[in-house]
Enzyme design. Structure first.
Site, PDB file in Angstrom:
ATOM      1  N   HIS A 194       0.832  -1.211   0.000  1.00  0.00           N
ATOM      2  CA  HIS A 194       0.000   0.000   0.000  1.00  0.00           C
ATOM      3  C   HIS A 194       0.858   1.249   0.000  1.00  0.00           C
ATOM      4  O   HIS A 194       0.521   2.254  -0.614  1.00  0.00           O
ATOM      5  CB  HIS A 194      -0.926   0.014   1.217  1.00  0.00           C
ATOM      6  CG  HIS A 194      -2.063  -0.926   1.071  1.00  0.00           C
ATOM      7  ND1 HIS A 194      -2.121  -2.133   1.713  1.00  0.00           N
ATOM      8  CD2 HIS A 194      -3.171  -0.853   0.322  1.00  0.00           C
ATOM      9  CE1 HIS A 194      -3.223  -2.754   1.382  1.00  0.00           C
ATOM     10  NE2 HIS A 194      -3.889  -1.996   0.527  1.00  0.00           N
ATOM     11  N   ARG A 301      -8.266  -3.500 -17.174  1.00  0.00           N
ATOM     12  CA  ARG A 301      -8.012  -4.943 -17.234  1.00  0.00           C
ATOM     13  C   ARG A 301      -8.586  -5.589 -15.972  1.00  0.00           C
ATOM     14  O   ARG A 301      -7.895  -5.750 -14.973  1.00  0.00           O
ATOM     15  CB  ARG A 301      -6.507  -5.212 -17.326  1.00  0.00           C
ATOM     16  CG  ARG A 301      -5.878  -4.791 -18.645  1.00  0.00           C
ATOM     17  CD  ARG A 301      -4.383  -5.055 -18.626  1.00  0.00           C
ATOM     18  NE  ARG A 301      -3.808  -5.119 -19.957  1.00  0.00           N
ATOM     19  CZ  ARG A 301      -3.142  -4.124 -20.553  1.00  0.00           C
ATOM     20  NH1 ARG A 301      -2.975  -2.980 -19.927  1.00  0.00           N
ATOM     21  NH2 ARG A 301      -2.649  -4.281 -21.757  1.00  0.00           N
ATOM     22  N   ARG A 337     -12.956  -4.238 -19.465  1.00  0.00           N
ATOM     23  CA  ARG A 337     -12.838  -5.495 -20.209  1.00  0.00           C
ATOM     24  C   ARG A 337     -13.176  -6.651 -19.281  1.00  0.00           C
ATOM     25  O   ARG A 337     -12.693  -6.707 -18.142  1.00  0.00           O
ATOM     26  CB  ARG A 337     -11.408  -5.629 -20.715  1.00  0.00           C
ATOM     27  CG  ARG A 337     -11.129  -6.994 -21.290  1.00  0.00           C
ATOM     28  CD  ARG A 337      -9.808  -7.044 -21.952  1.00  0.00           C
ATOM     29  NE  ARG A 337      -8.719  -7.275 -21.011  1.00  0.00           N
ATOM     30  CZ  ARG A 337      -7.438  -7.272 -21.370  1.00  0.00           C
ATOM     31  NH1 ARG A 337      -7.096  -7.011 -22.619  1.00  0.00           N
ATOM     32  NH2 ARG A 337      -6.501  -7.505 -20.497  1.00  0.00           N
ATOM     33  N   GLU A 435      -8.078  -8.626 -31.416  1.00  0.00           N
ATOM     34  CA  GLU A 435      -6.701  -9.021 -31.111  1.00  0.00           C
ATOM     35  C   GLU A 435      -6.339 -10.371 -31.695  1.00  0.00           C
ATOM     36  O   GLU A 435      -5.293 -10.928 -31.383  1.00  0.00           O
ATOM     37  CB  GLU A 435      -6.440  -8.955 -29.604  1.00  0.00           C
ATOM     38  CG  GLU A 435      -7.456  -9.673 -28.748  1.00  0.00           C
ATOM     39  CD  GLU A 435      -7.248  -9.462 -27.249  1.00  0.00           C
ATOM     40  OE1 GLU A 435      -6.197  -8.976 -26.828  1.00  0.00           O
ATOM     41  OE2 GLU A 435      -8.174  -9.816 -26.497  1.00  0.00           O
ATOM     42  N   ASN A 458      -1.077  -5.895 -28.746  1.00  0.00           N
ATOM     43  CA  ASN A 458      -0.104  -6.801 -28.114  1.00  0.00           C
ATOM     44  C   ASN A 458      -0.358  -8.235 -28.562  1.00  0.00           C
ATOM     45  O   ASN A 458       0.541  -8.938 -29.023  1.00  0.00           O
ATOM     46  CB  ASN A 458      -0.192  -6.730 -26.588  1.00  0.00           C
ATOM     47  CG  ASN A 458      -0.131  -5.308 -26.071  1.00  0.00           C
ATOM     48  OD1 ASN A 458       0.380  -4.427 -26.744  1.00  0.00           O
ATOM     49  ND2 ASN A 458      -0.662  -5.066 -24.880  1.00  0.00           N
ATOM     50  N   ASP A 459      -1.609  -8.657 -28.430  1.00  0.00           N
ATOM     51  CA  ASP A 459      -1.942 -10.015 -28.860  1.00  0.00           C
ATOM     52  C   ASP A 459      -2.042 -10.107 -30.370  1.00  0.00           C
ATOM     53  O   ASP A 459      -1.689 -11.132 -30.956  1.00  0.00           O
ATOM     54  CB  ASP A 459      -3.251 -10.482 -28.203  1.00  0.00           C
ATOM     55  CG  ASP A 459      -2.996 -11.008 -26.807  1.00  0.00           C
ATOM     56  OD1 ASP A 459      -1.986 -11.724 -26.625  1.00  0.00           O
ATOM     57  OD2 ASP A 459      -3.777 -10.691 -25.894  1.00  0.00           O
ATOM     58  N   ARG A 469       4.564 -13.534 -27.188  1.00  0.00           N
ATOM     59  CA  ARG A 469       4.973 -12.239 -26.651  1.00  0.00           C
ATOM     60  C   ARG A 469       5.744 -12.357 -25.343  1.00  0.00           C
ATOM     61  O   ARG A 469       6.358 -11.404 -24.879  1.00  0.00           O
ATOM     62  CB  ARG A 469       3.760 -11.302 -26.500  1.00  0.00           C
ATOM     63  CG  ARG A 469       2.738 -11.741 -25.487  1.00  0.00           C
ATOM     64  CD  ARG A 469       1.445 -10.948 -25.621  1.00  0.00           C
ATOM     65  NE  ARG A 469       1.280  -9.951 -24.579  1.00  0.00           N
ATOM     66  CZ  ARG A 469       0.112  -9.387 -24.261  1.00  0.00           C
ATOM     67  NH1 ARG A 469      -0.985  -9.675 -24.955  1.00  0.00           N
ATOM     68  NH2 ARG A 469       0.016  -8.509 -23.302  1.00  0.00           N
ATOM     69  N   CYS A 506      -5.961  -0.152 -27.860  1.00  0.00           N
ATOM     70  CA  CYS A 506      -5.614  -0.150 -26.439  1.00  0.00           C
ATOM     71  C   CYS A 506      -4.355  -0.955 -26.145  1.00  0.00           C
ATOM     72  O   CYS A 506      -3.927  -1.060 -25.006  1.00  0.00           O
ATOM     73  CB  CYS A 506      -6.780  -0.635 -25.586  1.00  0.00           C
ATOM     74  SG  CYS A 506      -7.234  -2.330 -25.919  1.00  0.00           S
TER      75      CYS A 506
HETATM   76  C1  PEP Z   1      -3.594  -6.446 -26.158  1.00  0.00           C
HETATM   77  O1  PEP Z   1      -3.533  -7.656 -26.355  1.00  0.00           O
HETATM   78  O2  PEP Z   1      -3.106  -5.592 -26.928  1.00  0.00           O
HETATM   79  C2  PEP Z   1      -4.253  -5.931 -24.958  1.00  0.00           C
HETATM   80  C3  PEP Z   1      -4.501  -4.650 -24.806  1.00  0.00           C
HETATM   81  O3  PEP Z   1      -4.572  -6.804 -23.978  1.00  0.00           O
HETATM   82  P1  PEP Z   1      -3.478  -7.490 -23.001  1.00  0.00           P
HETATM   83  O4  PEP Z   1      -2.187  -6.778 -23.204  1.00  0.00           O
HETATM   84  O5  PEP Z   1      -4.028  -7.351 -21.637  1.00  0.00           O
HETATM   85  O6  PEP Z   1      -3.473  -8.884 -23.502  1.00  0.00           O
HETATM   86 MG    MG Z   2      -4.755  -9.020 -25.235  1.00  0.00          MG
END
Ligand code: PEP
Ligand code: MG
Length: 544
Positions: A194, A301, A337, A435, A458-459, A469, A506
């Site tokens: 904390h 998230r 999400r 994604e 990202n995915d 990744r 995102c």
């Molecule tokens: C992504 O996959 O780009 C995403 C925003 O979700 P996470 O990074 O939580 O998988």
């Molecule tokens: Mg993702």
């Protein structure tokens, strides 16, 4: 005498970056050992404990009020937890038991009980319970202070300082006047404590786990704390000071320029605008979102609510968390999400089992559709919280229209249940994450069935380039700038717009200012980025 080449340099874990230089204030926890004394009247000692506890609850109430104003309700909640702990029968009975059986003074009985309980919590498997060890020590120290009439440090009277301590409790941290703290440096403490959270909210450099000997550090020394480098230098040389001053000037200039962008539009020179929202992982990040002037939250998230614990968060727990976020954000959009658990985000109680290929395995919406009872609990909490603000729901890892139809059916059932039970709710805007390459390729069809798209680069990069990744060895191949990814983004934007739906990004790529212009040109409607990146991306947009 030879001139020294360097001050005393130590490294630690960065809780928050930034650089500062100033005088050290060493905080030592109550140095006075607690005396063990024989007493005659056990009941009198026990009533002293009860008075001290009442006093402590009032002090904590005041601390709570102060913390709510400064760091928000969720971060202040720790003081409510402390108040509750002071009412815990097991804790109070244990103290009384020691007083009665050993005929000892209240201070001693409290200190021993505090140590015993802290030891017990520290040995537990559950991470949350382990973290309570620090809290029980904190409340016990407060009780001892109240019993012995010791005053705590008057933090309001101190000079702006670099606080150096063995560890800091949340109550110590919040009592400090933010304007008077230049940095935190602690020997112990975790980046998830904390106190670390409070330090992040305070926006000051902070390091934990710094392996220094506190006896060698004295109040009044000079220190440079460089959060980004994870480094603290005590008694720096002239050269180190001038280097730090230069870095501080650069940082200040950058920060000043960015601050000027607060309240400004995310508008290009030729009048095109884009929404810049922020990504968060917990309720406590919301203050940071507002501080950085994000237009909304583009990705909460929610799976982080499920991690680091032994069992599922209840509907009520989730409802309170979501409600707090939307209420704090006022009219601003909050995209939550649904849980994206699985792959690298594992929680034992889900019993997901071992998979050869977890990134391509049982995760996210697949779990929700296969185990609808888990999904429904979250949906109920989301629909209920939607009645309190501008909440949108987003579904992760979608690959087909059929999945959306299944989701809609479940949402319909949840709605009927809430209606039947006369529980207030609202059906929010509902969108999906794009994604997977499959979702990209059928995005025309998916756009008909949803209110918006948010591209998870990202995915999308991982699945399009067939690159895990998580695999460090493949970092050189993980290229989100790959033409395939950029073409996919364009395709998704076009398909969304053809259907009159908005589309955001995102994933981390949204904050990549080398691509901001390209995204604006593609017609991307929203970029959701880490809070510290909001003003940097705004700066970029305004330069286009
Ligand atoms: C992504 O996959 O780009 C995403 C925003 O979700 P996470 O990074 O939580 O998988
Ligand atoms: Mg993702």
């Amino acid at each position: 005498m030879a001139e020294k080449v360097s001050g005393m340099k130590y490294f630690g874990k960065t809780v928050y970056s930034g650089i500062t230089m100033g005088k050290v204030l060493v905080l030592r926890s109550n140095q006075e050992p607690i005396r063990r004394a024989k007493i005659e009247d056990a009941e009198h000692e026990i009533s002293r404990v009860h008075d001290a506890a009442e006093n402590a609850k009032q002090q904590l109430g005041a601390l709570y009020e102060k913390a709510v104003k400064e760091v928000g309700e969720s971060n202040a909640a720790i003081f409510e937890v402390h108040q509750m702990m002071l009412e815990d029968d097991d804790y109070l009975d244990a103290i009384s038991h020691i007083i009665r059986t050993e005929m000892v003074n209240a201070e001693y009985a409290v200190a021993i009980t505090g140590d015993n309980f802290a030891g017990m919590f520290a040995g537990m498997e559950d991470e949350y319970m382990r973290a309570r060890a620090a809290d029980v020590k904190d409340i016990s120290a407060r009780l001892v202070r109240n019993l012995s009439g010791q005053e705590g440090i008057d933090f309001t009277a101190m000079e702006p300082s670099v606080i150096v301590a063995d560890d800091l409790s949340p109550s110590e941290t919040v009592q400090m006047d933010k304007k008077k703290i230049l940095a935190f440096v602690t020997v112990h403490g975790s980046v998830n404590s904390h106190t670390a959270i409070l330090a992040r909210m305070m926006n000051i450099p902070a390091l934990v786990g710094v392996t220094l000997n506190l006896n060698e550090i004295h109040t009044g020394m000079t220190a440079i704390v460089d959060g980004a480098a994870g480094e603290v230098i005590f008694e720096p040389t002239g050269k180190e000071c001038s280097e730090a001053e230069e870095k501080i000037r650069n940082e200040q200039e950058k920060a000043r320029l960015l601050q000027e962008l607060k309240g400004r539009k995310n508008e290009t020179r030729d009048g095109r605008t884009i929404n810049i929202y922020a990504n968060i992982g917990s309720v406590s990040d919301v203050g940071y979102v507002l501080e950085n002037d994000a237009g909304g939250i583009g990705l909460f998230r929610s799976e982080f609510l499920y991690l680091g614990r032994d069992n599922f968060p209840t509907e009520e727990e989730q409802f309170q968390a979501y409600k707090q976020v939307v209420q704090t954000m006022g009219q601003k959009k909050v995209v939550i999400r649904t849980l994206d658990i699985g792959a690298d985000k594992q929680a034992d109680y889900f019993s997901l089992g071992k998979e050869d290929n977890p990134a391509m395995g049982y995760r996210a919406i697949r779990i929700c559709l296969k185990q609808p009872e888990i999904f429904k609990t979250q949906l109920r909490a989301l629909l209920r919280a939607a009645a309190y603000g501008n909440l949108s729901v987003m579904y992760p890892m979608i690959t087909s229209a059929d999945e959306i139809r299944q989701i809609k059916k479940i949402v319909g059932e949840v709605e009927q249940e809430l209606k039947r039970d006369e529980i207030p709710y609202r059906i929010p805007e509902q969108g999906i994450m794009i994604e997977t390459p499959a979702a990209v390729m059928v995005s025309d069809e998916l756009a008909e069935l949803t209110d918006f798209f948010s591209i998870g680069t990202n995915d999308l990069t991982q699945y399009t380039l067939a690159i895990d990744r998580q695999n460090q060895k493949l970092e050189d191949f993980y290229n989100p700038h790959h033409k395939a990814i950029l073409r996919m983004i364009k395709m998704v934007v076009d398909n969304a717009h053809q259907c009159g739906k908005w589309v955001g990004i995102c994933g981390e790529l949204g904050a990549d200012t080398a691509l901001t212009e390209e995204f604006v040109n593609m017609g991307v409607d929203e970029l959701s980025v880490a809070p510290p990146m909001v003003l940097k991306v705004r700066e970029k947009v305004r330069s286009i």
